[in-house]
Design a protein around this motif. Structure first.
Motif, PDB file in Angstrom:
ATOM      1  N   ALA A   1      24.757 -52.848   5.023  1.00 34.93           N
ATOM      2  CA  ALA A   1      24.142 -53.075   6.336  1.00 34.93           C
ATOM      3  C   ALA A   1      22.933 -52.164   6.515  1.00 34.93           C
ATOM      4  O   ALA A   1      21.855 -52.605   6.943  1.00 34.93           O
ATOM      5  N   ASN A   2      23.107 -50.892   6.173  1.00 36.26           N
ATOM      6  CA  ASN A   2      21.999 -49.941   6.301  1.00 36.26           C
ATOM      7  C   ASN A   2      20.859 -50.275   5.341  1.00 36.26           C
ATOM      8  O   ASN A   2      19.681 -50.184   5.694  1.00 36.26           O
ATOM      9  N   THR A   3      21.231 -50.686   4.134  1.00 33.08           N
ATOM     10  CA  THR A   3      20.203 -51.052   3.143  1.00 33.08           C
ATOM     11  C   THR A   3      19.413 -52.268   3.603  1.00 33.08           C
ATOM     12  O   THR A   3      18.192 -52.336   3.423  1.00 33.08           O
ATOM     13  N   ALA A   4      20.096 -53.234   4.207  1.00 31.64           N
ATOM     14  CA  ALA A   4      19.400 -54.417   4.705  1.00 31.64           C
ATOM     15  C   ALA A   4      18.394 -54.034   5.787  1.00 31.64           C
ATOM     16  O   ALA A   4      17.273 -54.557   5.832  1.00 31.64           O
TER      17      ALA A   4
ATOM     18  N   GLN B   1      10.983 -51.873   4.937  1.00 33.40           N
ATOM     19  CA  GLN B   1      10.118 -51.879   3.755  1.00 33.40           C
ATOM     20  C   GLN B   1       9.220 -53.110   3.755  1.00 33.40           C
ATOM     21  O   GLN B   1       8.017 -53.018   3.458  1.00 33.40           O
ATOM     22  N   LYS B   2       9.771 -54.256   4.096  1.00 33.95           N
ATOM     23  CA  LYS B   2       8.974 -55.482   4.139  1.00 33.95           C
ATOM     24  C   LYS B   2       7.882 -55.406   5.192  1.00 33.95           C
ATOM     25  O   LYS B   2       6.806 -56.013   5.044  1.00 33.95           O
ATOM     26  N   ALA B   3       8.156 -54.651   6.251  1.00 32.47           N
ATOM     27  CA  ALA B   3       7.173 -54.509   7.329  1.00 32.47           C
ATOM     28  C   ALA B   3       6.196 -53.368   7.072  1.00 32.47           C
ATOM     29  O   ALA B   3       5.331 -53.087   7.914  1.00 32.47           O
ATOM     30  N   GLY B   4       6.341 -52.710   5.919  1.00 27.08           N
ATOM     31  CA  GLY B   4       5.466 -51.586   5.592  1.00 27.08           C
ATOM     32  C   GLY B   4       5.754 -50.339   6.402  1.00 27.08           C
ATOM     33  O   GLY B   4       4.881 -49.483   6.572  1.00 27.08           O
ATOM     34  N   ALA B   5       7.001 -50.209   6.899  1.00 26.47           N
ATOM     35  CA  ALA B   5       7.338 -49.095   7.793  1.00 26.47           C
ATOM     36  C   ALA B   5       8.398 -48.167   7.208  1.00 26.47           C
ATOM     37  O   ALA B   5       8.937 -47.325   7.930  1.00 26.47           O
ATOM     38  N   LEU B   6       8.693 -48.295   5.918  1.00 25.78           N
ATOM     39  CA  LEU B   6       9.776 -47.496   5.349  1.00 25.78           C
ATOM     40  C   LEU B   6       9.463 -46.004   5.402  1.00 25.78           C
ATOM     41  O   LEU B   6      10.337 -45.183   5.697  1.00 25.78           O
ATOM     42  N   ASP B   7       8.208 -45.626   5.142  1.00 25.32           N
ATOM     43  CA  ASP B   7       7.830 -44.210   5.224  1.00 25.32           C
ATOM     44  C   ASP B   7       8.067 -43.665   6.624  1.00 25.32           C
ATOM     45  O   ASP B   7       8.558 -42.540   6.796  1.00 25.32           O
ATOM     46  N   ASP B   8       7.698 -44.455   7.639  1.00 25.72           N
ATOM     47  CA  ASP B   8       7.897 -44.020   9.023  1.00 25.72           C
ATOM     48  C   ASP B   8       9.378 -43.803   9.314  1.00 25.72           C
ATOM     49  O   ASP B   8       9.755 -42.816   9.953  1.00 25.72           O
TER      50      ASP B   8
ATOM     51  N   GLU C   1      11.817 -43.123   7.168  1.00 26.71           N
ATOM     52  CA  GLU C   1      12.276 -41.923   6.468  1.00 26.71           C
ATOM     53  C   GLU C   1      11.913 -40.670   7.242  1.00 26.71           C
ATOM     54  O   GLU C   1      12.740 -39.770   7.432  1.00 26.71           O
ATOM     55  N   ASP C   2      10.674 -40.590   7.666  1.00 28.75           N
ATOM     56  CA  ASP C   2      10.205 -39.405   8.389  1.00 28.75           C
ATOM     57  C   ASP C   2      10.907 -39.260   9.736  1.00 28.75           C
ATOM     58  O   ASP C   2      11.257 -38.143  10.153  1.00 28.75           O
ATOM     59  N   GLU C   3      11.135 -40.368  10.419  1.00 29.42           N
ATOM     60  CA  GLU C   3      11.794 -40.308  11.727  1.00 29.42           C
ATOM     61  C   GLU C   3      13.250 -39.877  11.603  1.00 29.42           C
ATOM     62  O   GLU C   3      13.754 -39.123  12.445  1.00 29.42           O
ATOM     63  N   LEU C   4      13.936 -40.333  10.563  1.00 30.48           N
ATOM     64  CA  LEU C   4      15.316 -39.903  10.346  1.00 30.48           C
ATOM     65  C   LEU C   4      15.369 -38.399  10.113  1.00 30.48           C
ATOM     66  O   LEU C   4      16.239 -37.696  10.642  1.00 30.48           O
ATOM     67  N   PHE C   5      14.430 -37.904   9.326  1.00 30.65           N
ATOM     68  CA  PHE C   5      14.390 -36.475   9.042  1.00 30.65           C
ATOM     69  C   PHE C   5      14.095 -35.683  10.309  1.00 30.65           C
ATOM     70  O   PHE C   5      14.767 -34.696  10.616  1.00 30.65           O
ATOM     71  N   ARG C   6      13.097 -36.118  11.073  1.00 34.88           N
ATOM     72  CA  ARG C   6      12.729 -35.395  12.287  1.00 34.88           C
ATOM     73  C   ARG C   6      13.855 -35.422  13.313  1.00 34.88           C
ATOM     74  O   ARG C   6      14.109 -34.423  14.000  1.00 34.88           O
ATOM     75  N   PHE C   7      14.546 -36.553  13.408  1.00 35.28           N
ATOM     76  CA  PHE C   7      15.659 -36.631  14.346  1.00 35.28           C
ATOM     77  C   PHE C   7      16.752 -35.641  13.944  1.00 35.28           C
ATOM     78  O   PHE C   7      17.359 -34.988  14.803  1.00 35.28           O
ATOM     79  N   GLY C   8      17.009 -35.530  12.642  1.00 35.64           N
ATOM     80  CA  GLY C   8      17.992 -34.559  12.177  1.00 35.64           C
ATOM     81  C   GLY C   8      17.613 -33.148  12.560  1.00 35.64           C
ATOM     82  O   GLY C   8      18.467 -32.336  12.947  1.00 35.64           O
TER      83      GLY C   8
ATOM     84  N   LEU D   1      19.506 -42.986   1.199  1.00 35.31           N
ATOM     85  CA  LEU D   1      19.490 -44.436   1.025  1.00 35.31           C
ATOM     86  C   LEU D   1      18.071 -44.972   1.185  1.00 35.31           C
ATOM     87  O   LEU D   1      17.637 -45.863   0.441  1.00 35.31           O
ATOM     88  N   ALA D   2      17.342 -44.407   2.151  1.00 30.21           N
ATOM     89  CA  ALA D   2      15.956 -44.822   2.358  1.00 30.21           C
ATOM     90  C   ALA D   2      15.110 -44.495   1.130  1.00 30.21           C
ATOM     91  O   ALA D   2      14.290 -45.302   0.673  1.00 30.21           O
ATOM     92  N   ALA D   3      15.304 -43.298   0.579  1.00 25.69           N
ATOM     93  CA  ALA D   3      14.543 -42.904  -0.606  1.00 25.69           C
ATOM     94  C   ALA D   3      14.883 -43.812  -1.792  1.00 25.69           C
ATOM     95  O   ALA D   3      14.019 -44.151  -2.601  1.00 25.69           O
ATOM     96  N   ALA D   4      16.137 -44.220  -1.877  1.00 25.94           N
ATOM     97  CA  ALA D   4      16.561 -45.057  -3.002  1.00 25.94           C
ATOM     98  C   ALA D   4      15.907 -46.432  -2.982  1.00 25.94           C
ATOM     99  O   ALA D   4      15.836 -47.104  -4.019  1.00 25.94           O
ATOM    100  N   ARG D   5      15.420 -46.864  -1.816  1.00 27.81           N
ATOM    101  CA  ARG D   5      14.752 -48.165  -1.745  1.00 27.81           C
ATOM    102  C   ARG D   5      13.531 -48.201  -2.655  1.00 27.81           C
ATOM    103  O   ARG D   5      13.093 -49.254  -3.083  1.00 27.81           O
ATOM    104  N   ARG D   6      12.966 -47.045  -2.946  1.00 32.29           N
ATOM    105  CA  ARG D   6      11.820 -46.994  -3.851  1.00 32.29           C
ATOM    106  C   ARG D   6      12.141 -46.172  -5.084  1.00 32.29           C
ATOM    107  O   ARG D   6      11.249 -45.690  -5.771  1.00 32.29           O
ATOM    108  N   ASP D   7      13.410 -45.984  -5.317  1.00 35.12           N
ATOM    109  CA  ASP D   7      13.859 -45.190  -6.461  1.00 35.12           C
ATOM    110  C   ASP D   7      13.234 -43.802  -6.425  1.00 35.12           C
ATOM    111  O   ASP D   7      12.806 -43.249  -7.436  1.00 35.12           O
TER     112      ASP D   7
END
Length: 271
Positions: free
Chosen positions: A103-106, A112-119, A121-128, A193-199
């Motif tokens: 579910a999370n990967t989907a 990623q398809k929307a070109g927002a995967l970097d955003d 990743e960064d938002e998850l980190f900042r929220f933490g 998991l987010a990082a793994a989307r791009r290996d």
């Protein structure tokens, strides 16, 4: 996961990739449906055990899943879950863990398809980082007496319009359905998991002052060469390190800060 569960999850990941590669499949909608099935299987322990019973034929378990889910979720989700219960799982809980990961990967695939995967990743980190610096917020989000709807509303008031919709969905699911994990562990798992989307691997970099773009590019290249994989940098500024840089990749820490060197010198003098 071990043994049969690891193999089953690997097969499910491939099936998910095949589904989301199809442009007609809405990855975000699929994520929501898989999350709903995850919640169902997590709640209904007896059902989960039936669907992972090694004594039952895989096809019979798949047919049961199809009967339960048809009309509740769309065909792609039904097919994916049916395939998962057709496989063998070492423990019944592994099936739920696997569904949650998919579910999370989907959702991350949708970003990623929307070109927002970097955003994301960064938002998850900042929220933490925000949670770790605010005991009151962490207490509110982990309060076992608070309802899931109340926690969800709090998160939406914090993240709505300020973070990507995928980030919001991932964090809301994590907080409202923690499934025994700490908030910190759940956020770290999502980042990986987010990082793994791009290996890619994730490096948490702590410095006394913000790095320049040139420094970030150079550090990313050095770490990628050192670990043999693309590296995503999560940047944290902490004046307490005094100077230098500290890098954590997984369980490995490379500490070159002045604070660490002073501490080491103090320990040697004390010894």
């Amino acid at each position: 996961m071990n043994g049969a569960s690891r193999e089953a999850l690997g097969t499910a990941r491939e099936a998910l990739d095949a589904l989301t590669d199809n442009t007609s499949v809405d990855a975000g909608k699929l994520a929501g449906e898989l999350a709903a099935v995850t919640a169902l299987f997590d709640r209904e322990v007896s059902l989960r055990r039936v669907l992972t019973d090694p004594a039952q034929a895989g096809e019979a378990k798949a047919e049961l899943a199809q009967r339960l889910l048809s009309g509740q979720v769309d065909g792609p989700a039904v097919d994916l879950v049916s395939g998962m219960v057709r496989s063998r799982w070492s423990q019944s809980r592994d099936l739920v863990d696997g569904l949650e990961e998919l579910a999370n990967t989907a959702d991350l695939t949708a970003a990623q398809k929307a070109g927002a995967l970097d955003d994301v990743e960064d938002e998850l980190f900042r929220f933490g980082r925000i949670v770790s610096s605010s005991p009151e917020l962490r207490s509110a989000l982990t309060d076992k007496t608070a309802t899931a709807s109340a926690k969800g509303e709090l998160l939406r008031s914090l993240l709505g319009g300020k973070a990507n919709a995928v980030t919001e969905r991932l964090v809301v699911r994590l907080v409202t359905q923690p499934r025994g994990r700490s908030l910190e562990a759940g956020l770290e798992s999502l980042s990986k998991l987010a990082a793994a989307r791009r290996d890619r691997m994730v490096a948490v970099v702590t410095t006394a002052v913000p790095l320049t773009d040139q420094q970030k590019t150079r550090l990313g290249a050095v770490l990628a060469k050192l670990y043999g994989r693309p590296m995503h940098l999560n940047l944290d500024v902490d004046p307490g390190v005094l100077g230098g840089i500290a890098v954590r990749v997984g369980d490995e820490v490379i500490d070159g800060t002045i604070a660490e060197r002073l501490g080491e010198a103090t320990r040697r003098l004390a010894g």
